[in-house]
Scaffold this motif. Structure first.
Motif, PDB file in Angstrom:
ATOM      1  N   PHE A 154       4.738  -4.755  14.007  1.00 31.49           N
ATOM      2  CA  PHE A 154       5.093  -3.775  12.984  1.00 31.49           C
ATOM      3  C   PHE A 154       6.564  -3.400  13.122  1.00 31.49           C
ATOM      4  O   PHE A 154       7.163  -3.496  14.194  1.00 31.49           O
ATOM      5  N   GLY A 155       7.134  -2.987  12.006  1.00 31.50           N
ATOM      6  CA  GLY A 155       8.525  -2.553  12.004  1.00 31.50           C
ATOM      7  C   GLY A 155       8.784  -1.641  10.829  1.00 31.50           C
ATOM      8  O   GLY A 155       7.879  -1.292  10.068  1.00 31.50           O
ATOM      9  N   SER A 156      10.046  -1.253  10.683  1.00 34.88           N
ATOM     10  CA  SER A 156      10.403  -0.320   9.626  1.00 34.88           C
ATOM     11  C   SER A 156      11.830  -0.584   9.168  1.00 34.88           C
ATOM     12  O   SER A 156      12.633  -1.176   9.896  1.00 34.88           O
ATOM     13  N   VAL A 181       3.357  -6.115   9.636  1.00 36.98           N
ATOM     14  CA  VAL A 181       3.297  -4.904   8.809  1.00 36.98           C
ATOM     15  C   VAL A 181       4.676  -4.265   8.833  1.00 36.98           C
ATOM     16  O   VAL A 181       5.253  -4.047   9.906  1.00 36.98           O
ATOM     17  N   LEU A 182       5.201  -3.963   7.662  1.00 39.40           N
ATOM     18  CA  LEU A 182       6.535  -3.377   7.562  1.00 39.40           C
ATOM     19  C   LEU A 182       6.499  -2.151   6.670  1.00 39.40           C
ATOM     20  O   LEU A 182       5.917  -2.175   5.585  1.00 39.40           O
ATOM     21  N   SER A 183       7.117  -1.077   7.130  1.00 41.63           N
ATOM     22  CA  SER A 183       7.226   0.111   6.290  1.00 41.63           C
ATOM     23  C   SER A 183       8.603   0.164   5.645  1.00 41.63           C
ATOM     24  O   SER A 183       9.611  -0.179   6.274  1.00 41.63           O
ATOM     25  N   PHE A 242       0.848  -1.193   0.000  1.00 38.58           N
ATOM     26  CA  PHE A 242       0.000   0.000   0.000  1.00 38.58           C
ATOM     27  C   PHE A 242       0.881   1.240   0.000  1.00 38.58           C
ATOM     28  O   PHE A 242       1.811   1.357   0.795  1.00 38.58           O
ATOM     29  N   SER A 243       0.588   2.178  -0.895  1.00 37.53           N
ATOM     30  CA  SER A 243       1.318   3.437  -0.967  1.00 37.53           C
ATOM     31  C   SER A 243       0.490   4.550  -0.358  1.00 37.53           C
ATOM     32  O   SER A 243      -0.651   4.774  -0.772  1.00 37.53           O
ATOM     33  N   ILE A 244       1.056   5.260   0.595  1.00 37.34           N
ATOM     34  CA  ILE A 244       0.303   6.321   1.255  1.00 37.34           C
ATOM     35  C   ILE A 244       0.168   7.562   0.376  1.00 37.34           C
ATOM     36  O   ILE A 244      -0.584   8.469   0.706  1.00 37.34           O
ATOM     37  N   ASP A 251       7.322   9.038   7.850  1.00 39.73           N
ATOM     38  CA  ASP A 251       6.200   8.982   6.919  1.00 39.73           C
ATOM     39  C   ASP A 251       5.505   7.623   6.994  1.00 39.73           C
ATOM     40  O   ASP A 251       4.543   7.435   7.711  1.00 39.73           O
ATOM     41  N   SER A 252       6.037   6.675   6.239  1.00 40.68           N
ATOM     42  CA  SER A 252       5.376   5.377   6.127  1.00 40.68           C
ATOM     43  C   SER A 252       5.418   4.583   7.422  1.00 40.68           C
ATOM     44  O   SER A 252       4.514   3.787   7.694  1.00 40.68           O
ATOM     45  N   GLY A 253       6.437   4.763   8.233  1.00 37.64           N
ATOM     46  CA  GLY A 253       6.554   3.990   9.456  1.00 37.64           C
ATOM     47  C   GLY A 253       5.442   4.254  10.440  1.00 37.64           C
ATOM     48  O   GLY A 253       4.834   3.318  10.976  1.00 37.64           O
TER      49      GLY A 253
END
Length: 378
Positions: free
Chosen positions: A125-127, A101-103, A40-42, A109-111
């Motif tokens: 979740f992570g980044s 979920v990974l950014s 998914f792109s924000i 931003d995405s994180g």
């Protein structure tokens, strides 16, 4: 094989190699680890750019699947409505056996958006971090939220160990699970097919052909590169310097020297050809979280002269790869360039190339990611 991962990116992953396309490379690698990869792109809620995304392997780009008939088609993600859109993304992902979920890109931003989605799904979740500003402590208005993000993340990867250290020291946090996962080399870097270098070899006039390629912001120190090259010319007057990439500021009159050639923006295919054509690559930056040009040059079997900033220091761990110099030190950088010219015949192209592929090739990256996901999901 793990079931599914939701990958959050800031902008739509480009299939244009001129833009490096490193996130699509990583996403395709995820497809070998997970049964299903959702992206998914924000910055592309409408799915308008979906038709260009033909390079994600088996990954599913969910933007166009969500946009028709939903409020996402009219609402960009921002501080006001990010919670609403995160809820919509989580609703889409419910029942899809998302493991985590990974950014990609960076936490500011995405994180933070990935964290909102993951909290709704009840998943880790992570980044994957890369910002040079973590070294420079430049987080005006964001420090509190970033500290909270890093403190609560189930895993933080970064393109080099020093970036992880900067995050921990600058924010006063202890990361639960952290790993150094470098930027991947473009996949064609590993190819053993012959590379056409003739368009760049035409610049050679009998002396060494020196290359440098990046987006030339001030921290990349084009000024040091030019001055050091002019000092190199005093001993090797037939040397030629090929400078590729967009120049963000006026390089000054010294850049008009006839032995200095500005090539402008090049595609990744052209960069690969350039890396194979030159005798060595120069990276004079004040700050580098990683340093993709270094890997590209090494994968072509060419030595590198770079500054001892975070990324180059983490890559150039062996003396046979080239020279490291202090950041901002013109004379030392020029001396390293001269030493490299004088030692060109001593460098083993095969040894250099094998090091790069074994350390930064596809399988090495997949192994790193698989181990990192193990730490996140237990």
């Amino acid at each position: 094989m793990r079931k599914s991962i939701l990958v959050i990116v800031k902008g739509p992953p480009s299939d244009d190699k001129a833009k490096a396309g490193l996130f699509p490379v990583t996403i395709r690698q995820f497809c070998t680890i997970f049964e299903t990869v959702y992206v998914f792109s924000i910055k592309d809620q409408k799915g308008e750019k979906a038709e260009t995304l033909n390079n994600l392997g088996d990954a599913i780009y969910i933007n166009p699947l969500m946009a028709p008939g939903t409020f996402l088609g009219e609402m960009p993600v921002n501080a006001v409505n990010a919670q609403l859109i995160a809820s919509a993304v989580a609703s889409f992902c419910n029942g899809k056996d998302i493991d985590l979920v990974l950014s990609l890109q960076s936490a500011p931003d995405s994180g933070k958006f990935a964290k909102q989605v993951a909290n709704r799904l009840g998943r880790p979740f992570g980044s994957w971090e890369h910002l040079t500003s973590y070294e420079r402590k430049h987080f005006i208005g964001q420090r509190r939220r970033l500290k909270d993000f890093f403190r609560k993340a189930d895993g933080i990867a970064a393109v080099s160990e020093p970036v992880l250290s900067h995050i921990q020291s600058n924010f006063g946090v202890t990361l639960k699970n952290s790993a150094a996962i470098p930027n991947p080399a473009p996949e064609d870097i590993e190819s053993s097919e012959p590379v056409d270098t003739i368009s760049f070899e035409t610049y050679r006039t009998g002396g060494p052909l020196i290359g440098a390629w990046t987006k030339w912001r001030k921290i990349k120190r084009l000024d040091i590169l030019i001055d050091a090259f002019l000092m190199t010319l005093e001993r090797f007057p037939d040397a030629q310097l090929l400078v590729a990439g967009r120049v963000m500021h006026e390089p000054g009159p010294k850049a008009q020297h006839p032995n200095i050639h500005f090539l402008g923006h090049l595609s990744r295919d052209q960069i690969r050809s350039l890396a194979h054509a030159v005798d060595f690559c120069c990276v004079p930056s004040d700050y580098e979280t990683f340093g993709l040009p270094i890997v590209e040059a090494l994968a072509a079997g060419k030595p590198v002269v770079a500054t001892n900033s975070d990324g180059p220091r983490s890559i150039m761990t062996e003396g046979f790869l080239g020279e490291l110099t202090p950041t901002g030190d013109l004379n030392t950088f020029a001396d390293a360039m001269l030493q490299t010219v004088e030692r060109l015949q001593d460098y083993d192209a095969h040894e250099i190339r094998q090091f790069a592929i074994s350390r930064y090739g596809k399988q090495a990256q997949i192994d790193r990611w698989a181990a990192f996901f193990d730490t996140m999901t237990g």
